[in-house]
Design a protein around this motif. Sequence first.
Motif, PDB file in Angstrom:
ATOM      1  N   ALA A 158     -87.659  28.345  64.491  1.00 56.94           N
ATOM      2  CA  ALA A 158     -88.683  28.897  63.592  1.00 56.94           C
ATOM      3  C   ALA A 158     -88.316  28.719  62.125  1.00 56.94           C
ATOM      4  CB  ALA A 158     -88.881  30.385  63.908  1.00 56.94           C
ATOM      5  N   GLY A 159     -87.167  28.117  61.852  1.00 55.53           N
ATOM      6  CA  GLY A 159     -86.757  27.887  60.464  1.00 55.53           C
ATOM      7  C   GLY A 159     -86.108  29.091  59.809  1.00 55.53           C
ATOM      8  N   HIS A 160     -85.641  30.048  60.619  1.00 53.69           N
ATOM      9  CA  HIS A 160     -85.039  31.270  60.072  1.00 53.69           C
ATOM     10  C   HIS A 160     -83.518  31.271  60.163  1.00 53.69           C
ATOM     11  CE1 HIS A 160     -88.977  32.885  59.595  1.00 53.69           C
ATOM     12  NE2 HIS A 160     -89.217  33.037  60.882  1.00 53.69           N
ATOM     13  N   ALA A 161     -82.906  30.169  60.603  1.00 49.88           N
ATOM     14  CA  ALA A 161     -81.445  30.124  60.707  1.00 49.88           C
ATOM     15  C   ALA A 161     -80.985  28.673  60.586  1.00 49.88           C
ATOM     16  CB  ALA A 161     -80.975  30.729  62.027  1.00 49.88           C
ATOM     17  N   TYR A 162     -79.753  28.485  60.145  1.00 49.18           N
ATOM     18  CA  TYR A 162     -79.204  27.139  59.979  1.00 49.18           C
ATOM     19  C   TYR A 162     -77.695  27.172  60.187  1.00 49.18           C
ATOM     20  CZ  TYR A 162     -77.822  28.762  55.293  1.00 49.18           C
ATOM     21  OH  TYR A 162     -77.283  29.464  54.245  1.00 49.18           O
ATOM     22  N   VAL A 163     -77.139  26.026  60.556  1.00 48.24           N
ATOM     23  CA  VAL A 163     -75.698  25.888  60.740  1.00 48.24           C
ATOM     24  C   VAL A 163     -75.077  25.497  59.404  1.00 48.24           C
ATOM     25  CG1 VAL A 163     -73.864  24.581  61.880  1.00 48.24           C
ATOM     26  CG2 VAL A 163     -75.906  25.265  63.172  1.00 48.24           C
ATOM     27  N   ASP A 164     -74.082  26.259  58.993  1.00 51.32           N
ATOM     28  CA  ASP A 164     -73.425  26.031  57.706  1.00 51.32           C
ATOM     29  C   ASP A 164     -72.000  25.555  57.942  1.00 51.32           C
ATOM     30  OD1 ASP A 164     -72.643  25.951  55.094  1.00 51.32           O
ATOM     31  OD2 ASP A 164     -73.239  27.999  54.613  1.00 51.32           O
ATOM     32  N   GLU A 165     -71.627  24.437  57.312  1.00 47.77           N
ATOM     33  CA  GLU A 165     -70.292  23.866  57.492  1.00 47.77           C
ATOM     34  C   GLU A 165     -69.394  24.081  56.281  1.00 47.77           C
ATOM     35  OE1 GLU A 165     -70.410  19.838  59.050  1.00 47.77           O
ATOM     36  OE2 GLU A 165     -72.380  20.218  59.942  1.00 47.77           O
ATOM     37  N   GLN A 166     -69.782  24.963  55.378  1.00 46.84           N
ATOM     38  CA  GLN A 166     -68.904  25.290  54.255  1.00 46.84           C
ATOM     39  C   GLN A 166     -67.665  26.030  54.761  1.00 46.84           C
ATOM     40  OE1 GLN A 166     -71.128  26.467  50.350  1.00 46.84           O
ATOM     41  NE2 GLN A 166     -72.256  27.419  52.033  1.00 46.84           N
ATOM     42  N   ASP A 184     -77.586  28.471  47.083  1.00 47.84           N
ATOM     43  CA  ASP A 184     -77.930  27.919  48.393  1.00 47.84           C
ATOM     44  C   ASP A 184     -76.837  26.989  48.891  1.00 47.84           C
ATOM     45  OD1 ASP A 184     -80.267  29.289  48.279  1.00 47.84           O
ATOM     46  OD2 ASP A 184     -81.577  27.527  48.128  1.00 47.84           O
ATOM     47  N   SER A 185     -76.567  27.081  50.193  1.00 48.44           N
ATOM     48  CA  SER A 185     -75.627  26.157  50.831  1.00 48.44           C
ATOM     49  C   SER A 185     -76.221  24.746  50.830  1.00 48.44           C
ATOM     50  CB  SER A 185     -75.371  26.589  52.268  1.00 48.44           C
ATOM     51  OG  SER A 185     -74.754  25.559  53.013  1.00 48.44           O
ATOM     52  N   PRO A 186     -75.390  23.727  50.684  1.00 48.28           N
ATOM     53  CA  PRO A 186     -75.910  22.352  50.760  1.00 48.28           C
ATOM     54  C   PRO A 186     -76.470  22.010  52.141  1.00 48.28           C
ATOM     55  CG  PRO A 186     -73.499  22.364  50.686  1.00 48.28           C
ATOM     56  CD  PRO A 186     -73.948  23.752  50.378  1.00 48.28           C
ATOM     57  N   TYR A 187     -76.169  22.827  53.132  1.00 43.63           N
ATOM     58  CA  TYR A 187     -76.657  22.582  54.491  1.00 43.63           C
ATOM     59  C   TYR A 187     -77.900  23.408  54.808  1.00 43.63           C
ATOM     60  CZ  TYR A 187     -71.895  20.804  54.781  1.00 43.63           C
ATOM     61  OH  TYR A 187     -70.729  20.114  54.543  1.00 43.63           O
ATOM     62  N   ARG A 188     -78.384  24.168  53.845  1.00 47.85           N
ATOM     63  CA  ARG A 188     -79.497  25.090  54.076  1.00 47.85           C
ATOM     64  C   ARG A 188     -80.819  24.372  54.342  1.00 47.85           C
ATOM     65  NH1 ARG A 188     -83.040  29.061  51.502  1.00 47.85           N
ATOM     66  NH2 ARG A 188     -82.486  31.169  52.233  1.00 47.85           N
ATOM     67  N   ALA A 211     -64.929  26.146  62.043  1.00 46.71           N
ATOM     68  CA  ALA A 211     -65.439  24.917  61.425  1.00 46.71           C
ATOM     69  C   ALA A 211     -66.841  25.103  60.871  1.00 46.71           C
ATOM     70  CB  ALA A 211     -65.434  23.778  62.452  1.00 46.71           C
ATOM     71  N   MET A 212     -67.629  25.973  61.489  1.00 49.27           N
ATOM     72  CA  MET A 212     -68.993  26.209  61.038  1.00 49.27           C
ATOM     73  C   MET A 212     -69.487  27.524  61.608  1.00 49.27           C
ATOM     74  SD  MET A 212     -70.843  23.241  63.328  1.00 49.27           S
ATOM     75  CE  MET A 212     -69.895  21.980  62.501  1.00 49.27           C
ATOM     76  N   VAL A 213     -70.550  28.041  61.033  1.00 44.24           N
ATOM     77  CA  VAL A 213     -71.170  29.272  61.505  1.00 44.24           C
ATOM     78  C   VAL A 213     -72.679  29.086  61.487  1.00 44.24           C
ATOM     79  CG1 VAL A 213     -69.317  30.784  60.687  1.00 44.24           C
ATOM     80  CG2 VAL A 213     -71.279  30.297  59.191  1.00 44.24           C
ATOM     81  N   LEU A 214     -73.360  29.921  62.257  1.00 41.25           N
ATOM     82  CA  LEU A 214     -74.812  29.972  62.172  1.00 41.25           C
ATOM     83  C   LEU A 214     -75.179  31.111  61.237  1.00 41.25           C
ATOM     84  CD1 LEU A 214     -77.544  28.883  63.291  1.00 41.25           C
ATOM     85  CD2 LEU A 214     -77.452  30.756  64.957  1.00 41.25           C
ATOM     86  N   ARG A 215     -76.043  30.814  60.250  1.00 38.22           N
ATOM     87  CA  ARG A 215     -76.438  31.828  59.273  1.00 38.22           C
ATOM     88  C   ARG A 215     -77.949  32.045  59.327  1.00 38.22           C
ATOM     89  NH1 ARG A 215     -73.749  30.353  53.514  1.00 38.22           N
ATOM     90  NH2 ARG A 215     -74.505  32.457  53.033  1.00 38.22           N
ATOM     91  N   ALA A 216     -78.363  33.289  59.130  1.00 38.96           N
ATOM     92  CA  ALA A 216     -79.789  33.587  58.978  1.00 38.96           C
ATOM     93  C   ALA A 216     -80.243  33.069  57.624  1.00 38.96           C
ATOM     94  CB  ALA A 216     -80.032  35.088  59.084  1.00 38.96           C
ATOM     95  N   LYS A 217     -81.452  32.538  57.560  1.00 37.69           N
ATOM     96  CA  LYS A 217     -81.994  32.021  56.308  1.00 37.69           C
ATOM     97  C   LYS A 217     -82.957  33.063  55.743  1.00 37.69           C
ATOM     98  CE  LYS A 217     -83.286  27.668  56.025  1.00 37.69           C
ATOM     99  NZ  LYS A 217     -84.124  26.432  56.134  1.00 37.69           N
TER     100      LYS A 217
END
Length: 399
Positions: A158-166, A184-188, A211-217
């Motif tokens: 639904a576009g409410h979360a993304y994987v962030d590799e920072q 904003d994260s570059p992976y957002r 290495a990465m996490v899932l974040r709510a957008k």
Amino acid sequence: MTIPTPVSSKASPSAAIAENAKASNFLRQIIETDLEKGTYASRCWGGSPGDAAHHAKGQSDPAKIRTRFPPEPNGYLHIGHAKSICLNFGLARDYVGVCHLRFDDTNPEKEDTEYVNSIIDAVKWLGFDWSQPGNSLPYQASDYFDFMYRAAEYLIEAGHAYVDEQTPEQMRVNRGDFGKPGIDSPYRSRTPTDNLARFRQMRDGLYEDGAMVLRAKIDMGSPNINMRDPAIYRIRRATHHNTGDKWCIYPMYTFAHPIEDALEQITHSICTLEFEDQRPFYDWLMARLIEGALLASPPPRQYEFARLNLTYVITSKRKLAQLVYDHKVSGWDDPRMPTIVGLRRRGYTPEALQLFAERIGVTKSDSWIDYSTLEGCLRETLERSAHRGFAVLNPVKLV
């Protein structure tokens, strides 16, 4: 010769009325308002925790309210937990509801079955029961991991979360502070398709821990830092006491906690004030998952109260654990410890702790309770049950 002094077990009518009368507080007022308005009257109960479709097949919920006591099984419960137990189970009892005992076991590295068993024993010793028709076992957050993963995939799609590799340090810096908005994260801006593929790779163990996490957008400019794209899933290779090695990704507590409440059809989610800033995320997550028809409506609501501060007593589980691990005390049940097992060994009764919880009440402002209040509650309860006697050990003949 010992002459026992009788102690009456029957209180006067006025004393009985005073004992049974429950002092009002803001939580009782909220519950009574909800009952009067029928806020949760339309709820159905599927007989067990479940998603919206599961509960839609059930009957009208026989419980007027549902509360929960959700300890993390990473130590023994203390006097502060006793207050929460008495509060949540007491409200459910007084308003013809049900209180769930749930283990918040989302952190596999710190949890153990020893603590699970000790919590069950403590709740029972205090005189409370969580059984309900069709189920007599406590719930476990880990039993909901499959649904939590499903909810995370829905948020991604639904576009409410993304994987962030920072890196953690980069995320910390870019989150900003109270005087500066986040960046904003570059992976957002990744597409949902790319995020979903990476999240499934996280699940399949293709990346190292951290290495990465899932974040709510949500909003990196929010004045509430907790709403600046919080992490909701992380990679953590650890054997879980309930699920074993099935998962190498685990949900964050702030993500898991609202979902657990909703699956169990909790009406009033009562916690301490340190979670007040997390309430906006709680409500945001409930709204998103109800939009996706994953969870039933109306959602649970979170309410906060001040934690117990008792003079001369440590109520930090972490600090109490340190005393045990450093062998400063003989164990969790050392009589000097403010744990429930320690108080029990010292001679405190369940009735004394229940009276103490009722007497100190519930507020939203921090305050300190003098230790003498706890001691007074013990004396008061023993007054009604302790046997007394007189004896002359060395009688003197007077005649």
